[in-house]
Enzyme design. Structure first.
Site, mmCIF file in Angstrom:
data_model
loop_
_atom_site.group_PDB
_atom_site.id
_atom_site.type_symbol
_atom_site.label_atom_id
_atom_site.label_comp_id
_atom_site.label_asym_id
_atom_site.label_seq_id
_atom_site.Cartn_x
_atom_site.Cartn_y
_atom_site.Cartn_z
ATOM 1 N N PHE A 111 0.803 -1.228 0.000
ATOM 2 C CA PHE A 111 0.000 0.000 0.000
ATOM 3 C C PHE A 111 0.835 1.278 0.000
ATOM 4 C CE2 PHE A 111 0.465 -1.333 4.474
ATOM 5 C CZ PHE A 111 1.046 -0.192 5.024
ATOM 6 N N ARG A 149 -4.979 7.791 20.429
ATOM 7 C CA ARG A 149 -5.377 6.586 19.688
ATOM 8 C C ARG A 149 -6.820 6.193 20.022
ATOM 9 N NH1 ARG A 149 -1.707 4.967 16.478
ATOM 10 N NH2 ARG A 149 -2.504 2.852 16.171
ATOM 11 N N THR A 209 -8.153 1.835 12.766
ATOM 12 C CA THR A 209 -7.641 2.283 11.469
ATOM 13 C C THR A 209 -8.710 2.198 10.386
ATOM 14 O OG1 THR A 209 -5.425 1.574 12.094
ATOM 15 C CG2 THR A 209 -5.826 1.902 9.753
ATOM 16 N N ARG A 214 -12.463 8.620 13.494
ATOM 17 C CA ARG A 214 -12.562 7.868 12.237
ATOM 18 C C ARG A 214 -13.988 7.407 11.951
ATOM 19 N NH1 ARG A 214 -6.794 5.041 13.246
ATOM 20 N NH2 ARG A 214 -5.527 6.477 12.013
ATOM 21 N N ASN A 244 -8.549 7.795 6.086
ATOM 22 C CA ASN A 244 -9.077 7.573 7.436
ATOM 23 C C ASN A 244 -8.885 8.758 8.383
ATOM 24 O OD1 ASN A 244 -6.363 7.277 7.996
ATOM 25 N ND2 ASN A 244 -6.513 5.185 8.760
ATOM 26 N N HIS A 297 -3.810 10.535 11.614
ATOM 27 C CA HIS A 297 -2.690 9.665 11.979
ATOM 28 C C HIS A 297 -2.298 10.026 13.394
ATOM 29 C CE1 HIS A 297 1.342 7.823 11.952
ATOM 30 N NE2 HIS A 297 1.690 8.911 12.613
#
Length: 141
Positions: free
Chosen positions: A59, A87, A93, A104, A114, A117
């Site tokens: 990817f 997080r 993710t 997200r 998404n 980061h």
């Protein structure tokens, strides 16, 4: 509990949707302070350097292409257990797997686009922050 810093990137898809303020508000409401921030248009070299650990992954090219497709907000968040807190706020993710109310789940389109980061460890946070910010650009609050 440790006071930590973590890198956060608001990705091109979320910047294009004009939800920067909504995302930053979530950080602040969770007790995280924004101690450095800037908007950048990443070059291919910058994106490749930042994501170098993924260079051999299938990817990688798509990730670099996406991250250079529009401006991003890079910022340093600071607070108690900032890495884990960020997080938790981001969610999984893959936005289809992200818990309701996470960034997200609310703003991401796909596993690629998404929205955000966040550093995944103290070591990553240190490296990622240094990639975008000099010490003189980080302001104590």
């Amino acid at each position: 509990m440790a006071n930590e810093r973590t890198l956060s990137i608001i990705k091109p898809d979320a910047v294009a949707k004009n939800v920067i303020g909504e995302i930053e508000s979530r950080f602040e409401k969770a007790g995280l302070k924004i101690v450095a921030a800037k908007m950048l248009q990443l070059s291919q070299a910058q994106a490749e350097g930042f994501y170098a650990e993924h260079k051999e992954r299938p990817f990688f090219g798509d990730l670099v292409g996406f991250m250079t497709s529009g401006p991003v907000i890079v910022q340093v968040l600071e607070g108690e257990n900032a890495i884990a807190a960020n997080r938790d706020l981001m969610g999984a993710t893959n936005p289809k797997e992200a818990a309701a109310g996470t960034i997200r789940a609310d703003f991401a389109q796909s596993i690629d686009a998404n929205a955000v980061h966040g550093s995944d460890s103290p070591e990553s946070a240190e490296r990622e922050i240094a990639y975008f910010f000099g010490n003189e650009e980080i302001c104590a609050r």
